[in-house]
Design an enzyme around this catalytic site. Structure first.
Site, PDB file in Angstrom:
ATOM      1  N   ARG A  38       6.969  -9.069 -10.194  1.00  0.00           N
ATOM      2  CA  ARG A  38       7.580 -10.386 -10.338  1.00  0.00           C
ATOM      3  C   ARG A  38       6.750 -11.232 -11.308  1.00  0.00           C
ATOM      4  O   ARG A  38       5.525 -11.315 -11.156  1.00  0.00           O
ATOM      5  CB  ARG A  38       7.612 -11.064  -8.956  1.00  0.00           C
ATOM      6  N   GLN A  85       0.770  -1.249   0.000  1.00  0.00           N
ATOM      7  CA  GLN A  85       0.000   0.000   0.000  1.00  0.00           C
ATOM      8  C   GLN A  85       0.804   1.303   0.000  1.00  0.00           C
ATOM      9  O   GLN A  85       0.468   2.236  -0.734  1.00  0.00           O
ATOM     10  CB  GLN A  85      -0.969   0.014   1.207  1.00  0.00           C
ATOM     11  N   SER A  86       1.847   1.364   0.846  1.00  0.00           N
ATOM     12  CA  SER A  86       2.489   2.676   1.022  1.00  0.00           C
ATOM     13  C   SER A  86       3.104   3.201  -0.273  1.00  0.00           C
ATOM     14  O   SER A  86       2.818   4.330  -0.693  1.00  0.00           O
ATOM     15  CB  SER A  86       3.562   2.589   2.116  1.00  0.00           C
ATOM     16  N   ASN A 137       9.368   0.184  -1.900  1.00  0.00           N
ATOM     17  CA  ASN A 137       9.103   0.020  -0.463  1.00  0.00           C
ATOM     18  C   ASN A 137       9.299  -1.429  -0.067  1.00  0.00           C
ATOM     19  O   ASN A 137       8.500  -2.035   0.619  1.00  0.00           O
ATOM     20  CB  ASN A 137       7.686   0.511  -0.079  1.00  0.00           C
ATOM     21  N   PHE A 138      10.444  -2.003  -0.520  1.00  0.00           N
ATOM     22  CA  PHE A 138      10.798  -3.351  -0.103  1.00  0.00           C
ATOM     23  C   PHE A 138      11.253  -3.330   1.351  1.00  0.00           C
ATOM     24  O   PHE A 138      11.561  -2.271   1.911  1.00  0.00           O
ATOM     25  CB  PHE A 138      11.953  -3.883  -0.969  1.00  0.00           C
ATOM     26  N   LYS A 146      10.786  -5.073   9.373  1.00  0.00           N
ATOM     27  CA  LYS A 146       9.662  -4.965   8.425  1.00  0.00           C
ATOM     28  C   LYS A 146       8.512  -4.304   9.172  1.00  0.00           C
ATOM     29  O   LYS A 146       8.319  -4.552  10.363  1.00  0.00           O
ATOM     30  CB  LYS A 146       9.203  -6.354   7.990  1.00  0.00           C
ATOM     31  N   VAL A 147       7.755  -3.515   8.474  1.00  0.00           N
ATOM     32  CA  VAL A 147       6.673  -2.782   9.152  1.00  0.00           C
ATOM     33  C   VAL A 147       5.418  -2.755   8.294  1.00  0.00           C
ATOM     34  O   VAL A 147       5.487  -2.538   7.084  1.00  0.00           O
ATOM     35  CB  VAL A 147       7.132  -1.334   9.475  1.00  0.00           C
ATOM     36  N   GLU A 171       1.182  -1.223   8.375  1.00  0.00           N
ATOM     37  CA  GLU A 171       0.352  -0.103   8.833  1.00  0.00           C
ATOM     38  C   GLU A 171       0.259   0.051  10.356  1.00  0.00           C
ATOM     39  O   GLU A 171       0.637   1.072  10.920  1.00  0.00           O
ATOM     40  CB  GLU A 171      -1.058  -0.258   8.232  1.00  0.00           C
ATOM     41  N   GLY A 205      -8.306  20.539  18.731  1.00  0.00           N
ATOM     42  CA  GLY A 205      -7.836  21.886  18.428  1.00  0.00           C
ATOM     43  C   GLY A 205      -8.154  22.955  19.460  1.00  0.00           C
ATOM     44  O   GLY A 205      -8.068  24.139  19.146  1.00  0.00           O
ATOM     45  N   GLY A 206      -8.529  22.580  20.653  1.00  0.00           N
ATOM     46  CA  GLY A 206      -8.843  23.590  21.661  1.00  0.00           C
ATOM     47  C   GLY A 206     -10.255  24.144  21.508  1.00  0.00           C
ATOM     48  O   GLY A 206     -10.641  25.081  22.217  1.00  0.00           O
ATOM     49  N   GLN A 207     -11.025  23.612  20.584  1.00  0.00           N
ATOM     50  CA  GLN A 207     -12.442  23.983  20.446  1.00  0.00           C
ATOM     51  C   GLN A 207     -13.214  22.747  20.879  1.00  0.00           C
ATOM     52  O   GLN A 207     -13.306  21.789  20.105  1.00  0.00           O
ATOM     53  CB  GLN A 207     -12.794  24.299  18.978  1.00  0.00           C
ATOM     54  N   ASP A 225       0.486   3.728   6.033  1.00  0.00           N
ATOM     55  CA  ASP A 225       0.771   3.360   4.641  1.00  0.00           C
ATOM     56  C   ASP A 225       0.487   4.516   3.690  1.00  0.00           C
ATOM     57  O   ASP A 225       1.384   5.076   3.077  1.00  0.00           O
ATOM     58  CB  ASP A 225      -0.101   2.164   4.235  1.00  0.00           C
TER      59      ASP A 225
HETATM   60  N1  COA Z   1      11.729 -10.306  -9.116  1.00  0.00           N
HETATM   61  C1  COA Z   1      12.352 -11.096  -8.246  1.00  0.00           C
HETATM   62  N2  COA Z   1      12.279 -10.917  -6.894  1.00  0.00           N
HETATM   63  C2  COA Z   1      11.523  -9.903  -6.470  1.00  0.00           C
HETATM   64  C3  COA Z   1      10.831  -9.028  -7.334  1.00  0.00           C
HETATM   65  C4  COA Z   1      10.963  -9.258  -8.725  1.00  0.00           C
HETATM   66  N3  COA Z   1      10.368  -8.489  -9.612  1.00  0.00           N
HETATM   67  N4  COA Z   1      10.161  -8.127  -6.582  1.00  0.00           N
HETATM   68  C5  COA Z   1      10.417  -8.421  -5.303  1.00  0.00           C
HETATM   69  N5  COA Z   1      11.226  -9.489  -5.213  1.00  0.00           N
HETATM   70  C6  COA Z   1      11.762 -10.107  -4.016  1.00  0.00           C
HETATM   71  C7  COA Z   1      12.663  -9.187  -3.222  1.00  0.00           C
HETATM   72  O1  COA Z   1      13.929  -9.114  -3.845  1.00  0.00           O
HETATM   73  C8  COA Z   1      12.686  -9.878  -1.881  1.00  0.00           C
HETATM   74  O2  COA Z   1      13.606 -10.946  -1.935  1.00  0.00           O
HETATM   75  P1  COA Z   1      14.780 -11.200  -0.846  1.00  0.00           P
HETATM   76  O3  COA Z   1      14.180 -10.971   0.497  1.00  0.00           O
HETATM   77  O4  COA Z   1      15.150 -12.623  -1.104  1.00  0.00           O
HETATM   78  O5  COA Z   1      15.871 -10.268  -1.117  1.00  0.00           O
HETATM   79  C9  COA Z   1      11.309 -10.503  -1.803  1.00  0.00           C
HETATM   80  O6  COA Z   1      10.744 -10.374  -3.101  1.00  0.00           O
HETATM   81  C10 COA Z   1      10.334  -9.962  -0.804  1.00  0.00           C
HETATM   82  O7  COA Z   1      10.395  -8.557  -0.666  1.00  0.00           O
HETATM   83  P2  COA Z   1       9.954  -7.894   0.716  1.00  0.00           P
HETATM   84  O8  COA Z   1       9.893  -6.440   0.561  1.00  0.00           O
HETATM   85  O9  COA Z   1      10.856  -8.417   1.800  1.00  0.00           O
HETATM   86  O10 COA Z   1       8.460  -8.446   0.894  1.00  0.00           O
HETATM   87  P3  COA Z   1       7.776  -9.106   2.168  1.00  0.00           P
HETATM   88  O11 COA Z   1       6.456  -9.567   1.675  1.00  0.00           O
HETATM   89  O12 COA Z   1       8.624 -10.110   2.851  1.00  0.00           O
HETATM   90  O13 COA Z   1       7.587  -7.876   3.175  1.00  0.00           O
HETATM   91  C11 COA Z   1       6.797  -5.712   3.820  1.00  0.00           C
HETATM   92  C12 COA Z   1       6.561  -6.957   2.977  1.00  0.00           C
HETATM   93  C13 COA Z   1       5.741  -4.685   3.451  1.00  0.00           C
HETATM   94  C14 COA Z   1       6.682  -6.046   5.314  1.00  0.00           C
HETATM   95  C15 COA Z   1       8.197  -5.156   3.520  1.00  0.00           C
HETATM   96  O14 COA Z   1       8.332  -4.993   2.143  1.00  0.00           O
HETATM   97  C16 COA Z   1       8.509  -3.841   4.214  1.00  0.00           C
HETATM   98  O15 COA Z   1       8.770  -3.787   5.411  1.00  0.00           O
HETATM   99  N6  COA Z   1       8.530  -2.740   3.461  1.00  0.00           N
HETATM  100  C17 COA Z   1       8.894  -1.418   3.937  1.00  0.00           C
HETATM  101  C18 COA Z   1       7.811  -0.793   4.745  1.00  0.00           C
HETATM  102  C19 COA Z   1       6.502  -0.746   4.025  1.00  0.00           C
HETATM  103  O16 COA Z   1       6.363  -0.196   2.965  1.00  0.00           O
HETATM  104  N7  COA Z   1       5.493  -1.296   4.698  1.00  0.00           N
HETATM  105  C20 COA Z   1       4.128  -1.070   4.343  1.00  0.00           C
HETATM  106  C21 COA Z   1       3.642  -1.898   3.303  1.00  0.00           C
HETATM  107  S1  COA Z   1       2.025  -1.339   2.917  1.00  0.00           S
END
Ligand code: COA
Length: 503
Positions: free
Chosen positions: A114, A93-94, A172-173, A212-213, A215, A323-325, A244
């Site tokens: 992917r 989402q973010s 936002n990985f 990892k984080v 919402e 807001g103080g109101q 997000d």
């Molecule tokens: N081709 C190949 N691999 C791909 C790819 C593509 N096109 N797109 C993504 N991937 C891989 C990444 O390289 C990663 O692999 P690795 O961990 O082996 O290096 C993997 O997919 C997963 O990516 P990741 O971001 O770790 O996803 P997740 O599902 O494990 O985590 C979140 C999700 C949201 C928790 C995490 O991305 C995060 O903390 N993001 C930052 C904060 C954020 O935006 N959070 C809010 C989300 S709404």
């Protein structure tokens, strides 16, 4: 960008500002300057090196580097971000919130997904079998989709070419994931020094930077949850996605600022928005109150009027007005059966007399216990209970109509059903119906920012890989032979397809 680098323009600022600031002709709006197909490079170069047409003398008080004011009618001279190309590496989402907003403003968003899987949200909370979920469709409008396996050598090669042809990479990985793909800042900056690399992460540098984080974690870490809810109850998260979508919005602001700075410096930079920081920015009034606590009780909080002492941290304030109101949520006619039959009612000081008349308490206007804001503070609970006796006799819309006549600020608690059906929100393009090839019509939220010279057209989200070939050939300039080679490499194909092809 490589094409732009070579182009010689009259002044440095003009040369640097091309991709983000040059008004784009309508016919060229879909083909931003940053990524001309190879076949068009020569044309771009020769156009750029032609001597510039004689410029009109600069007007007094107007920056001389700006083009003369457009003579086209407002709304008919392209969009704010025409010419900006985004390498959209976002998911969930973010990040997608950010890039969708940039797309609404006219940027060309190329969403890299992917192969075979795509953004995980395509399949999350699915309501229509076989169709992309609303989670995905509502966050990925105005984008094109290309599938690339970033871990395939050919896929990396394509990504490098995309980096050269785009202005901004948004991701936002999880922390470290982009680096593990080989796309470090150093590599990206070397490949395209003009590229802006914008990231959402859960936390900024510090003890939690590798976490990892999602919402609600951000809402808790950013101070929103501890200050939301009722004093007697546990911390609460809010339905508004301030972690997000809120952070995506902050990131979009950072990107647009970086594009503007690039017009002067010619180089890209990193833009980081931590979700904790984004939430705290939205909760800043609570940090204000934390500091006020050192100087005495927070008198506008209803707990003060109830005689409950404050602790060491800002408490949850229920539905108190921030807001103080002083304000509160009050029942309206039908509340017994309709969970949204409520109104927010603000006892704004300048209209106190009108409030007293409307609710049938004219004597409160002169009664020293009620006539002034400080006198009312310890009696807020009783005052709101009295006002509620009046609001319970009216629907929430009747309360709004009646109070508006007297400039009393109130607001009906609107359900999502009411919002979805609201004609004025449809008329302004805030709620938009879009048609989708596999799911049919759906509602989405259009651009909440309305601009008089950049009119938003909301377009449906792309199917997975819908634009892969189009982008490879038209944006990146790959030939038919090269395309065949890419297909054979498995860089743009789902793993199961690869296995089937190999068998
Ligand atoms: N081709 C190949 N691999 C791909 C790819 C593509 N096109 N797109 C993504 N991937 C891989 C990444 O390289 C990663 O692999 P690795 O961990 O082996 O290096 C993997 O997919 C997963 O990516 P990741 O971001 O770790 O996803 P997740 O599902 O494990 O985590 C979140 C999700 C949201 C928790 C995490 O991305 C995060 O903390 N993001 C930052 C904060 C954020 O935006 N959070 C809010 C989300 S709404």
């Amino acid at each position: 960008m490589a094409t732009r680098k070579k182009a010689k323009a009259k002044t440095k600022v003009q040369a640097r500002s091309k991709s983000a600031a040059k008004p784009v002709k309508k016919s060229a709006a879909k083909k931003p300057a940053s990524g001309k197909p190879a076949a068009k490079k020569a044309a771009v170069k020769s156009a750029a090196s032609k001597p510039a047409a004689k410029k009109p003398a600069p007007q007094k008080g107007v920056a001389s580097t700006l083009p003369p004011p457009s003579t086209k009618p407002f709304g008919q001279d392209g969009k704010a971000l025409d010419g900006v190309r985004i390498l959209d590496f976002t998911h969930v989402q973010s990040g997608p919130t950010c890039t969708q907003l940039l797309g609404y403003m006219g940027a060309d968003c190329i969403k890299v997904e992917r192969p075979g899987a795509g953004d995980i949200t395509r399949g999350q909370l699915r309501d229509v079998k076989g169709a992309d979920s609303l989670y995905f469709t509502m966050l990925n409008g105005n984008k094109r989709s290309i599938t690339i396996d970033s871990k395939n050598p050919k896929g990396r090669e394509i990504l490098d070419r995309l980096i050269k042809h785009c202005d901004v990479l948004v991701e936002n990985f999880a922390p470290g994931a982009l680096d593990r793909m080989g796309l470090t800042w150093e590599h990206i900056h070397k490949t395209n020094p003009r590229m802006i690399v914008a990231s959402v992460k859960g936390f900024g540098p510090g003890p939690y930077e590798d976490c990892k984080v999602y919402e609600n974690v951000a809402q808790c870490a950013g101070g929103a949850a501890s200050t939301t809810g009722f004093r007697e109850g546990p911390p609460l998260v809010t339905g508004a996605q301030i972690g997000d979508s809120g952070t995506g919005l902050h990131l979009a602001f950072g990107i647009v600022s970086a594009l503007y700075q690039r017009m002067r410096t010619g180089r890209g930079q990193r833009v980081l928005c931590a979700m904790q920081d984004g939430v705290l920015n939205l909760a800043r009034v609570k940090l204000r109150d934390q500091q006020r606590l050192a100087h005495g009780p927070l008198t506008e909080y209803s707990q003060h009027g109830e005689g409950v002492a404050f602790g060491i941290a800002v408490p949850r304030a229920g539905n108190d007005s921030g807001g103080g109101q002083p304000g509160w949520i009050l029942k309206c006619k039908g509340w017994e059966t309709d969970p949204d039959s409520y109104t927010y009612f603000i006892t704004q000081a300048p209209v106190w007399g009108a409030i007293c008349d409307v609710i049938g308490k004219p004597e409160w206007k002169t009664d020293p216990d009620y006539a002034t804001p400080p006198a009312r503070l310890p009696r807020l609970k009783h005052i709101f209970a009295t006002i509620e006796e009046w609001t319970k006799t009216k629907t929430k819309f009747e309360v709004m109509n009646e109070c508006n006549k007297h400039d009393i600020p109130v607001g009906p608690i609107l359900s999502m059903k009411e919002i979805a059906e609201d004609k004025s929100l449809r008329d302004t393009g805030t709620v938009v119906e879009v048609d989708h090839p596999t799911r049919g019509k759906y509602l989405t939220v259009g651009n909440p920012v309305k601009m008089s010279d950049s009119i938003t057209e909301v377009k449906r989200s792309p199917l997975l890989g819908e634009h892969t070939e189009e982008i490879l050939t038209q944006v990146l300039g790959y030939s038919t032979e090269e395309l065949a080679e890419i297909k054979a490499s498995g860089a743009i194909t789902a793993p199961d397809k690869k296995q089937a092809e190999a068998a």
